[in-house]
Design a protein around this motif. Structure first.
Motif, mmCIF file in Angstrom:
data_model
loop_
_atom_site.group_PDB
_atom_site.id
_atom_site.type_symbol
_atom_site.label_atom_id
_atom_site.label_comp_id
_atom_site.label_asym_id
_atom_site.label_seq_id
_atom_site.Cartn_x
_atom_site.Cartn_y
_atom_site.Cartn_z
ATOM 1 N N UNK A 352 -50.024 22.218 -30.628
ATOM 2 C CA UNK A 352 -49.646 21.015 -31.360
ATOM 3 C C UNK A 352 -48.569 21.469 -32.340
ATOM 4 N N UNK A 353 -47.346 20.907 -32.203
ATOM 5 C CA UNK A 353 -46.195 21.365 -32.988
ATOM 6 C C UNK A 353 -45.581 20.186 -33.725
ATOM 7 N N UNK A 354 -45.393 20.360 -35.020
ATOM 8 C CA UNK A 354 -44.767 19.326 -35.830
ATOM 9 C C UNK A 354 -43.371 19.801 -36.245
ATOM 10 N N UNK A 355 -42.330 19.007 -35.910
ATOM 11 C CA UNK A 355 -40.935 19.394 -36.149
ATOM 12 C C UNK A 355 -40.266 18.421 -37.108
ATOM 13 N N UNK A 356 -39.535 18.972 -38.071
ATOM 14 C CA UNK A 356 -38.675 18.180 -38.950
ATOM 15 C C UNK A 356 -37.285 18.179 -38.314
ATOM 16 N N UNK A 357 -36.821 17.008 -37.855
ATOM 17 C CA UNK A 357 -35.566 16.952 -37.096
ATOM 18 C C UNK A 357 -34.617 15.901 -37.681
ATOM 19 N N UNK A 358 -33.367 16.023 -37.286
ATOM 20 C CA UNK A 358 -32.369 15.010 -37.670
ATOM 21 C C UNK A 358 -32.641 13.727 -36.894
ATOM 22 N N UNK A 359 -32.537 12.606 -37.576
ATOM 23 C CA UNK A 359 -32.811 11.316 -36.938
ATOM 24 C C UNK A 359 -31.528 10.769 -36.328
ATOM 25 N N UNK A 360 -31.205 11.274 -35.119
ATOM 26 C CA UNK A 360 -30.002 10.808 -34.432
ATOM 27 C C UNK A 360 -30.222 10.889 -32.925
ATOM 28 N N UNK A 361 -29.414 10.195 -32.155
ATOM 29 C CA UNK A 361 -29.603 10.169 -30.702
ATOM 30 C C UNK A 361 -29.496 11.576 -30.094
ATOM 31 N N UNK A 362 -30.282 11.795 -29.063
ATOM 32 C CA UNK A 362 -30.199 13.039 -28.308
ATOM 33 C C UNK A 362 -31.117 14.145 -28.787
ATOM 34 N N UNK A 363 -31.725 13.962 -29.955
ATOM 35 C CA UNK A 363 -32.579 15.032 -30.493
ATOM 36 C C UNK A 363 -33.792 15.257 -29.595
ATOM 37 N N UNK A 376 -42.641 25.297 -20.371
ATOM 38 C CA UNK A 376 -43.754 24.634 -21.056
ATOM 39 C C UNK A 376 -43.631 23.130 -20.857
ATOM 40 N N UNK A 377 -44.678 22.530 -20.333
ATOM 41 C CA UNK A 377 -44.685 21.091 -20.070
ATOM 42 C C UNK A 377 -45.232 20.334 -21.279
ATOM 43 N N UNK A 378 -44.594 19.205 -21.602
ATOM 44 C CA UNK A 378 -45.018 18.381 -22.738
ATOM 45 C C UNK A 378 -46.037 17.356 -22.279
ATOM 46 N N UNK A 379 -47.126 17.242 -23.048
ATOM 47 C CA UNK A 379 -48.159 16.247 -22.758
ATOM 48 C C UNK A 379 -47.836 14.937 -23.469
ATOM 49 N N UNK A 380 -47.704 14.995 -24.799
ATOM 50 C CA UNK A 380 -47.391 13.781 -25.561
ATOM 51 C C UNK A 380 -46.360 14.099 -26.651
ATOM 52 N N UNK A 393 -43.856 15.108 -33.301
ATOM 53 C CA UNK A 393 -45.129 15.807 -33.101
ATOM 54 C C UNK A 393 -45.336 15.938 -31.603
ATOM 55 N N UNK A 394 -45.306 17.181 -31.140
ATOM 56 C CA UNK A 394 -45.380 17.462 -29.705
ATOM 57 C C UNK A 394 -46.703 18.165 -29.391
ATOM 58 N N UNK A 395 -47.384 17.679 -28.364
ATOM 59 C CA UNK A 395 -48.572 18.358 -27.852
ATOM 60 C C UNK A 395 -48.264 18.792 -26.431
ATOM 61 N N UNK A 396 -48.457 20.066 -26.145
ATOM 62 C CA UNK A 396 -48.090 20.605 -24.833
ATOM 63 C C UNK A 396 -49.245 20.582 -23.861
ATOM 64 N N UNK A 397 -48.918 20.781 -22.601
ATOM 65 C CA UNK A 397 -49.927 21.116 -21.606
ATOM 66 C C UNK A 397 -50.224 22.613 -21.730
ATOM 67 N N UNK A 398 -51.188 23.094 -20.993
ATOM 68 C CA UNK A 398 -51.560 24.504 -21.053
ATOM 69 C C UNK A 398 -50.435 25.390 -20.534
#
Length: 429
Positions: A352-363, A376-380, A393-398
């Protein structure tokens, strides 16, 4: 019943040792009936002989632990001093002079358990240590004896009451880590120096012991991947709640899917609220054992404290005394499998990864590409943004932990990622 008493030496008379002495005195008749012979406390080794110890005959008190451990008339030595030295020398000396040993010393067992087992075997004595893991909870003996005919694949649990209390308070009240630690200290759950607990050293020692027994393999403290909980924030707890999870410091010992290696690790993790471990509150411990024949077993109870730990010590004392009386011997070390211990990078887990990112297209596309490049595959994904600021907020698959770690490092290098706010593994699903 034999009339000559079995003689016991007690090394250490602190919180646990004083409870052992008290119970031995208060329940002397019951212990004698259960063992088949009287049990006599023949000496108590302490560092401060002038301190008043209720229920302990001052005539039994000595500061010469070495002399007490090597007395030829002692049948069983109970070691509750802790630490590596002089405990190691005292225990090996006791074996050499004909005594069996009961210990609660998790640090020594995790550091140099094989030496102790070899000394016990060489001199024909017992080494018991139920109290070294989860205090009163019967866990070591079931693994060593009750499940000796089964194949254990996984041991997963909460084995440190201090950290569970802290995380429970953070979850239930919204408190930060520092505030929860202060409460744990005030209530006596945390030591003045809580490092061993909050940095995961205590849990890692217990994980090494459990993995060694479960997988018939020598596992040392250095083999256990360890992370503490000092970096866990109120935001992490809140994020877990949004996922229907809670955060626990877990000890996880696993056999690889192909059965050719094992892993042992301690770290914070999110677990679903539906998992039984999610409901372990306050300073309690709970451990799941998963095996081929028995399936899932759960052991639950108080994992620390003078009386609970003394209960486990006395259970071992009864077993050791019975063996002495009958000329028998309890189980020794079982390390026949000698499976290699794999590094953390080979463990398959989820992040479970929380990222602070720029709010713009393509991020989002750039972040997703980075995950894909590392296999690494993304779950949600959940995205929140306002006034040019955004959070992903990214949650990965195994995936292998090494691949997940390299993904995080690559994310840190992206221009559009201002920071990686938090990283946590997800378990128990």
């Amino acid at each position: 019943m034999r009339t000559r008493p079995l003689k016991v030496a007690l090394l250490g008379c602190g919180v646990v040792g004083s409870e052992v002495a008290r119970i031995m005195t208060a329940h002397a008749d019951d212990l004698a009936a259960r063992i088949g012979a009287p049990v006599e406390l023949a000496g108590v080794a302490v560092r401060r002989p002038d301190r008043v110890r209720e229920g302990v005959d001052p005539a039994l008190v000595t500061t010469d632990a070495a002399a007490l451990a090597r007395r030829e008339d002692i049948d069983v030595v109970i070691e509750v001093i802790g630490g590596i030295e002089p405990a190691r020398k005292l225990i090996t000396s006791a074996f050499e002079h004909g005594a069996s040993v009961v210990t609660a010393n998790k640090a020594l067992l995790a550091e140099d358990g094989p030496t102790l087992h070899e000394a016990a075997e060489k001199h024909g004595n017992d080494l018991y240590y139920e109290a070294a893991v989860a205090a009163a909870i019967p866990l070591v003996r079931p693994l060593r004896e009750s499940m000796a005919g089964d194949k254990v694949n996984r041991v997963l649990g909460i084995v440190n009451g201090t950290t569970n209390f802290i995380l429970d308070r953070m979850d239930s009240s919204g408190a930060g880590y520092g505030e929860a630690l202060d409460e744990a200290t005030a209530l006596g759950y945390a030591e003045a120096d809580p490092t061993a607990d909050v940095e995961g050293f205590d849990a890692a020692a217990k994980a090494a012991i459990l993995a060694g027994i479960a997988f018939h393999t020598r596992v040392r403290l250095d083999d256990v991947h360890r992370e503490g909980l000092t970096e866990i924030s109120a935001a992490d707890i809140a994020s877990a709640k949004r996922m229907g999870c809670t955060v626990k410091l877990l000890a996880i010992c696993e056999r690889a899917a192909d059965g050719r290696s094992v892993t042992a690790r301690v770290h914070p993790a999110m677990i679903p609220l539906s998992h039984p471990l999610a409901n372990v509150r306050e300073a309690y411990n709970a451990v799941f054992v998963e095996s081929e024949a028995a399936g899932q077993l759960m052991f639950y109870g108080p994992g620390a404290g003078g009386a609970p730990t003394a209960s486990a010590v006395l259970g071992d004392l009864v077993a050791a005394c019975r063996n002495k009386l009958n000329g028998a011997k309890g189980p020794g070390e079982s390390a026949y499998a000698q499976l290699p211990v794999s590094p953390m990078g080979e463990v398959v887990t989820r992040y479970h990864i929380s990222l602070d990112v720029a709010d713009k297209p393509g991020v989002l596309a750039q972040v997703a590409t980075t995950f894909a490049e590392h296999g690494v595959s993304i779950d949600t994904v959940r995205q929140q943004g306002k006034d040019g600021d955004a959070w992903l907020v990214v949650v990965t698959h195994s995936a292998p932990d090494a691949a997940l770690s390299s993904t995080v490092e690559a994310l840190r290098g992206l221009d559009t990622v201002r920071g990686v706010a938090s990283i946590m593994r997800v378990e128990g699903e």
